[in-house]
Motif scaffolding. Structure first.
Motif, PDB file in Angstrom:
ATOM      1  N   ARG A  93      -9.298  -4.768  -1.360  1.00  0.00           N
ATOM      2  CA  ARG A  93      -9.779  -3.825  -2.379  1.00  0.00           C
ATOM      3  C   ARG A  93     -10.057  -2.456  -1.761  1.00  0.00           C
ATOM      4  NH1 ARG A  93     -14.818  -5.800  -3.860  1.00  0.00           N
ATOM      5  NH2 ARG A  93     -15.549  -4.496  -2.181  1.00  0.00           N
ATOM      6  N   ASP A  94     -10.718  -2.457  -0.592  1.00  0.00           N
ATOM      7  CA  ASP A  94     -11.053  -1.202   0.070  1.00  0.00           C
ATOM      8  C   ASP A  94      -9.814  -0.429   0.515  1.00  0.00           C
ATOM      9  OD1 ASP A  94     -13.666  -1.891  -0.354  1.00  0.00           O
ATOM     10  OD2 ASP A  94     -14.062  -2.492   1.727  1.00  0.00           O
ATOM     11  N   ARG A  95      -8.734  -1.159   0.814  1.00  0.00           N
ATOM     12  CA  ARG A  95      -7.481  -0.515   1.227  1.00  0.00           C
ATOM     13  C   ARG A  95      -6.623  -0.117   0.033  1.00  0.00           C
ATOM     14  NH1 ARG A  95      -7.182  -4.832   5.645  1.00  0.00           N
ATOM     15  NH2 ARG A  95      -8.035  -3.740   7.428  1.00  0.00           N
ATOM     16  N   GLY A  96      -7.091  -0.426  -1.168  1.00  0.00           N
ATOM     17  CA  GLY A  96      -6.362  -0.034  -2.371  1.00  0.00           C
ATOM     18  C   GLY A  96      -5.155  -0.893  -2.675  1.00  0.00           C
TER      19      GLY A  96
ATOM     20  N   PRO B 143     -12.478  -8.203  -0.125  1.00  0.00           N
ATOM     21  CA  PRO B 143     -12.991  -6.836  -0.163  1.00  0.00           C
ATOM     22  C   PRO B 143     -12.180  -5.872   0.707  1.00  0.00           C
ATOM     23  CG  PRO B 143     -14.792  -8.373   0.155  1.00  0.00           C
ATOM     24  CD  PRO B 143     -13.521  -9.154   0.265  1.00  0.00           C
ATOM     25  N   ALA B 144     -11.617  -6.374   1.804  1.00  0.00           N
ATOM     26  CA  ALA B 144     -10.787  -5.517   2.660  1.00  0.00           C
ATOM     27  C   ALA B 144      -9.546  -5.053   1.897  1.00  0.00           C
ATOM     28  CB  ALA B 144     -10.402  -6.252   3.937  1.00  0.00           C
TER      29      ALA B 144
ATOM     30  N   THR C 129     -10.522  -9.151  -8.355  1.00  0.00           N
ATOM     31  CA  THR C 129     -11.183  -9.197  -7.047  1.00  0.00           C
ATOM     32  C   THR C 129     -12.516  -9.932  -7.112  1.00  0.00           C
ATOM     33  OG1 THR C 129     -12.109  -7.001  -7.428  1.00  0.00           O
ATOM     34  CG2 THR C 129     -10.083  -7.125  -6.129  1.00  0.00           C
TER      35      THR C 129
ATOM     36  N   ASP D 140      -3.572  -3.803  -4.730  1.00  0.00           N
ATOM     37  CA  ASP D 140      -3.738  -4.678  -5.890  1.00  0.00           C
ATOM     38  C   ASP D 140      -2.971  -5.965  -5.643  1.00  0.00           C
ATOM     39  OD1 ASP D 140      -5.290  -2.894  -7.398  1.00  0.00           O
ATOM     40  OD2 ASP D 140      -3.489  -1.853  -8.110  1.00  0.00           O
TER      41      ASP D 140
ATOM     42  N   ARG E  46       0.827  -1.202   0.000  1.00  0.00           N
ATOM     43  CA  ARG E  46       0.000   0.000   0.000  1.00  0.00           C
ATOM     44  C   ARG E  46       0.866   1.258   0.000  1.00  0.00           C
ATOM     45  NH1 ARG E  46      -4.217   1.606   4.699  1.00  0.00           N
ATOM     46  NH2 ARG E  46      -5.104   3.422   3.692  1.00  0.00           N
TER      47      ARG E  46
END
Length: 111
Positions: A34-37, A31-32, A50, A39, A9
């Motif tokens: 993805r939500d934290r950005g 999803p966590a 995802t 990849d 990140r």
């Protein structure tokens, strides 16, 4: 794994995962990420995203829960039939009662 996620990140890097099973501990993990950005790419399944890994995670979690339920049910049946051996055998009502009798006799003989 957490350190890799934090570093990915911070550096805006892509997290490389050898096998999807290493990434999927529960369905909410994808999803966590993805939500934290963060990849990621699964080396065993390079075309995943995802969505596909999320679906795979749900299937894996469901399979794990089903196996757990079946194992518990089978152990309960064996416990009732007194077919268990090893550590599980100690859980049968007859063996517990016998153990209490032996301990009581020992206590009576050794005041």
């Amino acid at each position: 794994m957490l350190a890799a996620i934090v570093a990915g990140r911070q550096l805006q890097a892509t997290l490389l995962i050898a096998k999807p099973e290493q990434l999927i501990r529960n369905a909410g993990f994808i999803p966590a990420l993805r939500d934290r950005g963060v990849d990621f790419v699964c080396c065993d399944m390079p075309g995943t995203n995802t969505l596909t890994v999320g679906i795979f995670a749900l299937i894996v979690q469901h399979a794990r829960e089903t196996i757990s339920q079946r194992t518990k049910a089978a152990l309960a049946v064996k416990r009732v039939r007194e077919e268990l051996s090893g550590a599980h055998a100690k859980l049968t009502p007859n063996l517990i009662a016998k153990s209490l009798q032996v301990r009581q006799a020992n206590a009576d003989n050794h005041p």
